[in-house]
Design an enzyme around this catalytic site. Structure first.
Site, PDB file in Angstrom:
ATOM      1  N   TYR A 113      86.493  37.168 -74.487  1.00 48.72           N
ATOM      2  CA  TYR A 113      86.917  35.824 -74.852  1.00 48.72           C
ATOM      3  C   TYR A 113      88.216  35.920 -75.651  1.00 48.72           C
ATOM      4  CZ  TYR A 113      82.225  34.130 -73.614  1.00 48.72           C
ATOM      5  OH  TYR A 113      81.067  33.806 -72.955  1.00 48.72           O
ATOM      6  N   ASP A 119      76.679  24.297 -65.807  1.00 48.42           N
ATOM      7  CA  ASP A 119      76.375  25.472 -66.618  1.00 48.42           C
ATOM      8  C   ASP A 119      75.767  24.993 -67.942  1.00 48.42           C
ATOM      9  OD1 ASP A 119      76.279  27.917 -67.833  1.00 48.42           O
ATOM     10  OD2 ASP A 119      78.436  28.301 -67.810  1.00 48.42           O
ATOM     11  N   ARG A 143      86.141  41.951 -69.486  1.00 52.66           N
ATOM     12  CA  ARG A 143      86.507  40.607 -69.935  1.00 52.66           C
ATOM     13  C   ARG A 143      86.172  40.401 -71.408  1.00 52.66           C
ATOM     14  NH1 ARG A 143      84.569  35.740 -66.338  1.00 52.66           N
ATOM     15  NH2 ARG A 143      86.018  34.707 -67.775  1.00 52.66           N
ATOM     16  N   ASP A 183      75.096  26.981 -61.341  1.00 56.03           N
ATOM     17  CA  ASP A 183      76.071  28.080 -61.332  1.00 56.03           C
ATOM     18  C   ASP A 183      75.478  29.423 -60.918  1.00 56.03           C
ATOM     19  OD1 ASP A 183      74.590  28.793 -63.558  1.00 56.03           O
ATOM     20  OD2 ASP A 183      76.320  29.074 -64.874  1.00 56.03           O
ATOM     21  N   ASP A 203      71.902  29.328 -70.196  1.00 59.46           N
ATOM     22  CA  ASP A 203      72.499  29.884 -71.410  1.00 59.46           C
ATOM     23  C   ASP A 203      71.928  29.216 -72.657  1.00 59.46           C
ATOM     24  OD1 ASP A 203      74.244  31.498 -69.892  1.00 59.46           O
ATOM     25  OD2 ASP A 203      75.692  29.860 -69.719  1.00 59.46           O
TER      26      ASP A 203
END
Length: 295
Positions: A137, A205, A135, A168, A173
Site C-alpha cells: 500500500y 468488495d 505489492r 470480487d 474482508d
C-alpha cells in the site's frame, strides 16, 4: 539454501477481558507469547477487577516458509497433528452468540499487502504481487485487516442493493478496529458492527467493520452508532482510506454503495450470511470454482 521454516502457536480462542489492560508486545513477538501473556492476565482475577470469557487454546499452528517480503514467503496453517489446513475453508466461521472467527492478514500500521492465496493448495497467506513484484500500500493501514473464513463473494451474483455489482471472488474482508496491533495469521473472536459496500473497478468488495472481543472497548460497541460514539471518525476514516489508496498509483478512487455510508450490524450479519451461503455452494461444487483452491 533451504527456505527458513518456523512454527508458532495461535490463540485460536482469543481472550475476552473487560479490563482496560492490553498486552504490550514487541513487533516480532510470536503468537505463543502473545497468547501466554493473555492467559497470565486472565489468571490474575484475584488481584484485578476484570474477568475473561476465553483462554489460550492452540488449536491451530502457523508455519512460515521463506523470508518475509519475498516472493516465496508463505504462512501455512496446521492442525494439532501437523497436517496443513486451509484458513479460508477449515477454520469455522460461527462461534455462537453473534461471534465470528477472523483471520489477520495485515497488522495495523503496516503496508505489505498480505492476503490468503485463494488459488494455492491450502490457501496460505502470502504477499500479493503485480507483474512479478511484491505489492505494498502507498501508506500504512491503520487497522488490523483480514478475512472471515468460510465466506465468498460470488462473482456470478449481482447485488441489487449495490448498483448490481458482482462479487470480487474473494472471502469477505474485515477491518478490526481494536487498539492492539495483531500478528499475521492470528485468529481472533470478533463481533461485527457495520458494513461498507466498496466497489473496486466494478466489483463488490465488502468491508465488515468489527472488534475483537478482547479489546477494552468491546463491551461498549454493539452497532454502527456505538462505533461513532466510542471511536469517533473511524468509519469515515476507513471509508476514505479504502476510497483513496489506489490514487497514488494513478488509478481512480474506489466507490461505495449504500449511500456512501456504513450499514448497521444487522446488515453486516446479512452480508455474512449470504456470503457464507455462497461459500457453501462453492465448497459443494454447486458453483464452478475456476482456479480457486477448495482444499
Amino acid at each position: 539454501m533451504a527456505a527458513a521454516v518456523t512454527t508458532r502457536a495461535i490463540a485460536m480462542a482469543a481472550t475476552s477481558c473487560s479490563s482496560s489492560l492490553i498486552t504490550k508486545s514487541p513487533l516480532l513477538v510470536r503468537h505463543k507469547l502473545l497468547a501466554q501473556n493473555a492467559l497470565n492476565l486472565c489468571r490474575s482475577t484475584s488481584k484485578k477487577s476484570y474477568t475473561c470469557s476465553a483462554i489460550y487454546n492452540p488449536d491451530v499452528l502457523v508455519k512460515e516458509e521463506g523470508q518475509p517480503q519475498t516472493l516465496d514467503y508463505r504462512v501455512f496453517f496446521l492442525n494439532k497433528s501437523g497436517k496443513k489446513v486451509s484458513p479460508w475453508h477449515d477454520i469455522p466461521l460461527r462461534l455462537g452468540d453473534g461471534v465470528f472467527s477472523y483471520i489477520v492478514e495485515i497488522p495495523k500500521e503496516s503496508n505489505a499487502k498480505m492476503e490468503v492465496a485463494t488459488d494455492e493448495l491450502y490457501t496460505p497467506i502470502k504477499q500479493d504481487t503485480k507483474k512479478g513484484k511484491l505489492r505494498y500500500y502507498p501508506y500504512n493501514i491503520h487497522w488490523n485487516y483480514g478475512l472471515l473464513p468460510q465466506t465468498w463473494e460470488d462473482p456470478s451474483f449481482s447485488n441489487s442493493d449495490v448498483e448490481g455489482a458482482f462479487g470480487d471472488n474473494d472471502p469477505v474482508d474485515v477491518v478490526e478496529i481494536g487498539e492492539q496491533r495483531r500478528q499475521i495469521g492470528e485468529v481472533l473472536k470478533v463481533k461485527p458492527l457495520a458494513a461498507l459496500a466498496m466497489i473496486d473497478e466494478g466489483e463488490l468488495d465488502w468491508k465488515i467493520v468489527a472488534i475483537s472481543l478482547d479489546d477494552p472497548k468491546a463491551s461498549l460497541v454493539n452497532d454502527v452508532d456505538d462505533v461513532e460514539k466510542h471511536f469517533p471518525g473511524t468509519l469515515t476514516a476507513i471509508r476514505d482510506w479504502f476510497r483513496d489508496y489506489k490514487i497514488p498509483d494513478g488509478k481512480p478512487a474506489n466507490k461505495f454503495g449504500l449511500g456512501n455510508k456504513a450499514a448497521n450490524k444487522d446488515y453486516a450479519l446479512k452480508v455474512i450470511e449470504e456470503t457464507n451461503e455462497s461459500w457453501t455452494k462453492l465448497i459443494k461444487r454447486s458453483i464452478p470454482a475456476g482456479e480457486l483452491s477448495l482444499v
